[in-house]
Design a protein around this motif. Structure first.
Motif, PDB file in Angstrom:
ATOM      1  N   LEU A  65     -11.454  15.839   1.332  1.00 57.85           N
ATOM      2  CA  LEU A  65     -10.326  16.496   0.840  1.00 57.85           C
ATOM      3  C   LEU A  65      -9.262  16.984   1.920  1.00 57.85           C
ATOM      4  CD1 LEU A  65     -13.458  18.439   0.345  1.00 57.85           C
ATOM      5  CD2 LEU A  65     -11.607  17.508  -1.365  1.00 57.85           C
ATOM      6  N   MET A  66      -8.209  17.614   2.013  1.00 56.67           N
ATOM      7  CA  MET A  66      -7.200  17.980   2.504  1.00 56.67           C
ATOM      8  C   MET A  66      -7.234  19.371   2.141  1.00 56.67           C
ATOM      9  SD  MET A  66      -6.667  15.486   4.436  1.00 56.67           S
ATOM     10  CE  MET A  66      -4.109  16.236   5.674  1.00 56.67           C
ATOM     11  N   ILE A  67      -7.788  20.902   2.537  1.00 59.64           N
ATOM     12  CA  ILE A  67      -7.870  22.300   2.404  1.00 59.64           C
ATOM     13  C   ILE A  67      -7.396  22.424   3.856  1.00 59.64           C
ATOM     14  CG2 ILE A  67      -9.356  23.964   1.851  1.00 59.64           C
ATOM     15  CD1 ILE A  67     -11.357  21.496   0.456  1.00 59.64           C
ATOM     16  N   GLU A  68      -6.123  23.354   3.193  1.00 58.32           N
ATOM     17  CA  GLU A  68      -6.351  24.432   4.017  1.00 58.32           C
ATOM     18  C   GLU A  68      -6.546  26.116   4.126  1.00 58.32           C
ATOM     19  OE1 GLU A  68      -1.202  25.243   4.228  1.00 58.32           O
ATOM     20  OE2 GLU A  68      -1.325  22.890   4.182  1.00 58.32           O
ATOM     21  N   ASN A  69      -7.242  26.541   2.713  1.00 57.28           N
ATOM     22  CA  ASN A  69      -7.444  27.720   2.865  1.00 57.28           C
ATOM     23  C   ASN A  69      -9.111  27.413   1.367  1.00 57.28           C
ATOM     24  OD1 ASN A  69      -8.389  29.911   0.971  1.00 57.28           O
ATOM     25  ND2 ASN A  69      -6.607  30.896   1.379  1.00 57.28           N
ATOM     26  N   LEU A  70     -10.336  27.331   2.537  1.00 61.07           N
ATOM     27  CA  LEU A  70     -11.239  26.986   2.063  1.00 61.07           C
ATOM     28  C   LEU A  70     -11.811  27.568   0.773  1.00 61.07           C
ATOM     29  CD1 LEU A  70     -13.896  25.023   1.422  1.00 61.07           C
ATOM     30  CD2 LEU A  70     -14.384  26.078   3.287  1.00 61.07           C
ATOM     31  N   GLY A  71     -11.585  29.115   1.165  1.00 57.99           N
ATOM     32  CA  GLY A  71     -12.083  30.237   0.465  1.00 57.99           C
ATOM     33  C   GLY A  71     -11.345  30.045  -1.089  1.00 57.99           C
ATOM     34  N   ALA A  72     -10.068  30.014  -0.779  1.00 57.52           N
ATOM     35  CA  ALA A  72      -8.919  29.762  -2.111  1.00 57.52           C
ATOM     36  C   ALA A  72      -9.126  28.314  -2.737  1.00 57.52           C
ATOM     37  CB  ALA A  72      -7.334  29.946  -1.984  1.00 57.52           C
ATOM     38  N   TYR A  73      -9.580  27.593  -2.025  1.00 52.41           N
ATOM     39  CA  TYR A  73      -9.945  26.355  -2.792  1.00 52.41           C
ATOM     40  C   TYR A  73     -11.334  26.559  -3.795  1.00 52.41           C
ATOM     41  CZ  TYR A  73     -11.438  21.084  -3.325  1.00 52.41           C
ATOM     42  OH  TYR A  73     -11.674  19.945  -4.137  1.00 52.41           O
ATOM     43  N   VAL A 113      -3.689  26.185  -3.532  1.00 52.19           N
ATOM     44  CA  VAL A 113      -4.984  25.251  -4.469  1.00 52.19           C
ATOM     45  C   VAL A 113      -3.970  24.432  -4.347  1.00 52.19           C
ATOM     46  CG1 VAL A 113      -6.274  24.592  -6.091  1.00 52.19           C
ATOM     47  CG2 VAL A 113      -7.041  26.719  -4.989  1.00 52.19           C
ATOM     48  N   GLU A 114      -2.978  24.399  -5.487  1.00 52.16           N
ATOM     49  CA  GLU A 114      -1.246  23.555  -5.429  1.00 52.16           C
ATOM     50  C   GLU A 114      -1.334  23.034  -4.538  1.00 52.16           C
ATOM     51  OE1 GLU A 114       2.511  23.797  -7.024  1.00 52.16           O
ATOM     52  OE2 GLU A 114       1.071  25.152  -8.548  1.00 52.16           O
ATOM     53  N   ASN A 115      -0.983  23.553  -3.135  1.00 52.35           N
ATOM     54  CA  ASN A 115      -0.952  22.579  -2.236  1.00 52.35           C
ATOM     55  C   ASN A 115      -1.299  21.721  -1.813  1.00 52.35           C
ATOM     56  OD1 ASN A 115       2.025  24.363  -2.127  1.00 52.35           O
ATOM     57  ND2 ASN A 115       1.134  25.838  -0.452  1.00 52.35           N
ATOM     58  N   ASP A 116      -2.950  22.077  -1.842  1.00 50.32           N
ATOM     59  CA  ASP A 116      -3.781  21.400  -1.006  1.00 50.32           C
ATOM     60  C   ASP A 116      -3.613  20.086  -1.962  1.00 50.32           C
ATOM     61  OD1 ASP A 116      -4.453  23.066   0.873  1.00 50.32           O
ATOM     62  OD2 ASP A 116      -6.445  23.760  -0.142  1.00 50.32           O
ATOM     63  N   LEU A 117      -4.173  20.305  -3.330  1.00 50.70           N
ATOM     64  CA  LEU A 117      -3.877  18.911  -4.063  1.00 50.70           C
ATOM     65  C   LEU A 117      -2.772  18.197  -4.603  1.00 50.70           C
ATOM     66  CD1 LEU A 117      -5.414  21.328  -7.879  1.00 50.70           C
ATOM     67  CD2 LEU A 117      -6.595  19.541  -6.227  1.00 50.70           C
ATOM     68  N   GLU A 118      -1.252  19.289  -4.076  1.00 49.84           N
ATOM     69  CA  GLU A 118      -0.670  18.060  -4.108  1.00 49.84           C
ATOM     70  C   GLU A 118      -0.424  17.287  -2.932  1.00 49.84           C
ATOM     71  OE1 GLU A 118       4.444  18.225  -3.585  1.00 49.84           O
ATOM     72  OE2 GLU A 118       3.001  20.160  -3.983  1.00 49.84           O
ATOM     73  N   LYS A 119      -1.615  17.509  -1.897  1.00 48.19           N
ATOM     74  CA  LYS A 119      -1.474  17.019  -0.315  1.00 48.19           C
ATOM     75  C   LYS A 119      -2.583  15.950  -1.079  1.00 48.19           C
ATOM     76  CE  LYS A 119      -0.465  20.071   3.600  1.00 48.19           C
ATOM     77  NZ  LYS A 119      -0.936  20.936   4.161  1.00 48.19           N
ATOM     78  N   GLU A 120      -3.315  16.197  -1.619  1.00 51.26           N
ATOM     79  CA  GLU A 120      -4.818  14.827  -2.282  1.00 51.26           C
ATOM     80  C   GLU A 120      -3.780  13.683  -2.750  1.00 51.26           C
ATOM     81  OE1 GLU A 120      -8.609  15.839  -3.209  1.00 51.26           O
ATOM     82  OE2 GLU A 120      -8.222  17.690  -2.848  1.00 51.26           O
ATOM     83  N   PHE A 121      -2.784  13.781  -3.731  1.00 54.83           N
ATOM     84  CA  PHE A 121      -2.359  13.065  -4.837  1.00 54.83           C
ATOM     85  C   PHE A 121      -1.793  12.592  -4.036  1.00 54.83           C
ATOM     86  CE2 PHE A 121       1.922  12.524  -7.470  1.00 54.83           C
ATOM     87  CZ  PHE A 121       0.808  12.170  -8.148  1.00 54.83           C
ATOM     88  N   ASN A 122      -0.936  12.642  -2.851  1.00 52.27           N
ATOM     89  CA  ASN A 122       0.118  12.555  -2.237  1.00 52.27           C
ATOM     90  C   ASN A 122      -0.711  11.082  -1.368  1.00 52.27           C
ATOM     91  OD1 ASN A 122       2.920  13.257  -3.446  1.00 52.27           O
ATOM     92  ND2 ASN A 122       2.721  15.237  -1.895  1.00 52.27           N
ATOM     93  N   ILE A 123      -1.695  11.738  -0.307  1.00 48.97           N
ATOM     94  CA  ILE A 123      -2.870  10.845  -0.322  1.00 48.97           C
ATOM     95  C   ILE A 123      -3.157   8.946  -0.823  1.00 48.97           C
ATOM     96  CG2 ILE A 123      -4.598  10.237   0.867  1.00 48.97           C
ATOM     97  CD1 ILE A 123      -4.587  13.069   1.920  1.00 48.97           C
ATOM     98  N   ILE A 124      -3.531   9.953  -2.315  1.00 46.47           N
ATOM     99  CA  ILE A 124      -3.962   8.468  -3.229  1.00 46.47           C
ATOM    100  C   ILE A 124      -3.110   8.200  -3.352  1.00 46.47           C
ATOM    101  CG2 ILE A 124      -5.188   8.939  -4.826  1.00 46.47           C
ATOM    102  CD1 ILE A 124      -7.074  10.881  -4.736  1.00 46.47           C
ATOM    103  N   LEU A 125      -2.165   8.692  -3.975  1.00 42.59           N
ATOM    104  CA  LEU A 125      -0.893   8.032  -4.482  1.00 42.59           C
ATOM    105  C   LEU A 125      -0.108   6.912  -3.789  1.00 42.59           C
ATOM    106  CD1 LEU A 125       0.887   7.316  -6.711  1.00 42.59           C
ATOM    107  CD2 LEU A 125       2.201   9.201  -5.326  1.00 42.59           C
ATOM    108  N   ASP A 126      -0.242   6.464  -2.229  1.00 46.00           N
ATOM    109  CA  ASP A 126       0.089   5.988  -1.083  1.00 46.00           C
ATOM    110  C   ASP A 126      -0.665   5.432  -0.523  1.00 46.00           C
ATOM    111  OD1 ASP A 126       2.379   7.617  -0.200  1.00 46.00           O
ATOM    112  OD2 ASP A 126       1.457   9.033   1.108  1.00 46.00           O
TER     113      ASP A 126
END
Length: 174
Positions: A65-73, A113-126
């Motif tokens: 998980l790459m989370i910047e704001n846990l509450g929002a996530y 959350v969108e930013n967090d998901l985008e980071k996760e997406f890019n990690i998996i994509l890489d």
């Protein structure tokens, strides 16, 4: 870790498997999330079950998980789980009005959350093999048809389908 630690500090500790950090995060966020879930589903047992699934998922995915704001996530993840329950169990026909009622009013949480998901997406994509990544990128990002991808990369349509299927397995969220 202790109760004065920030969510980010607790998340870092959680990634290393610290159960105490998990317990602190759980106790810190449970009541607010429970209230939100109750407002949406109106049934205590369903709200408790969804929250249990949410926190189990947090524990199971803690290392990636790459989370910047846990509450929002957590709030957005809870919202999505509830939407999926409604869809899966067909309690109601979800339309735009129902989905809009689940949305946060200001959109800030959505962007976080969108930013967090985008980071996760890019990690998996890489992490995907190069050819698989290229096929998935052309298919899902550039919206190429499988025949166009096959022609572009000089591979068979079946190979394109296999690469897309393999890539989707990496992105599958339980």
């Amino acid at each position: 870790m202790n109760h004065e630690s920030s969510d980010q500090e607790l998340l870092e500790s959680l990634k290393k498997g610290c159960q105490d950090s998990f317990k602190i995060l759980y106790s810190r966020h449970f009541q607010k999330l429970f209230s939100y879930a109750m407002a949406l589903v109106k049934e205590q047992q369903i709200a408790e079950d969804v929250l249990q699934e949410l926190f189990i998922g947090l524990w199971e995915k803690r290392e990636v998980l790459m989370i910047e704001n846990l509450g929002a996530y957590l709030k957005m993840a809870l919202r999505n789980k509830i939407i999926n329950i409604y869809k899966r169990n067909r309690y109601v026909d979800l339309d735009d009005a129902v989905i809009a009622s689940f949305s946060s009013p200001d959109g800030v949480e959505d962007r976080l959350v969108e930013n967090d998901l985008e980071k996760e997406f890019n990690i998996i994509l890489d992490k995907l093999p190069q050819r698989c990544r290229n096929v998935f990128y052309l298919s899902r990002i550039k919206m190429y048809k499988n025949t166009e991808i096959a022609e572009e990369l000089n591979i068979s349509i079946r190979t394109v389908e296999t690469h897309i299927s393999n890539a989707l397995q990496h992105f599958k969220i339980t």
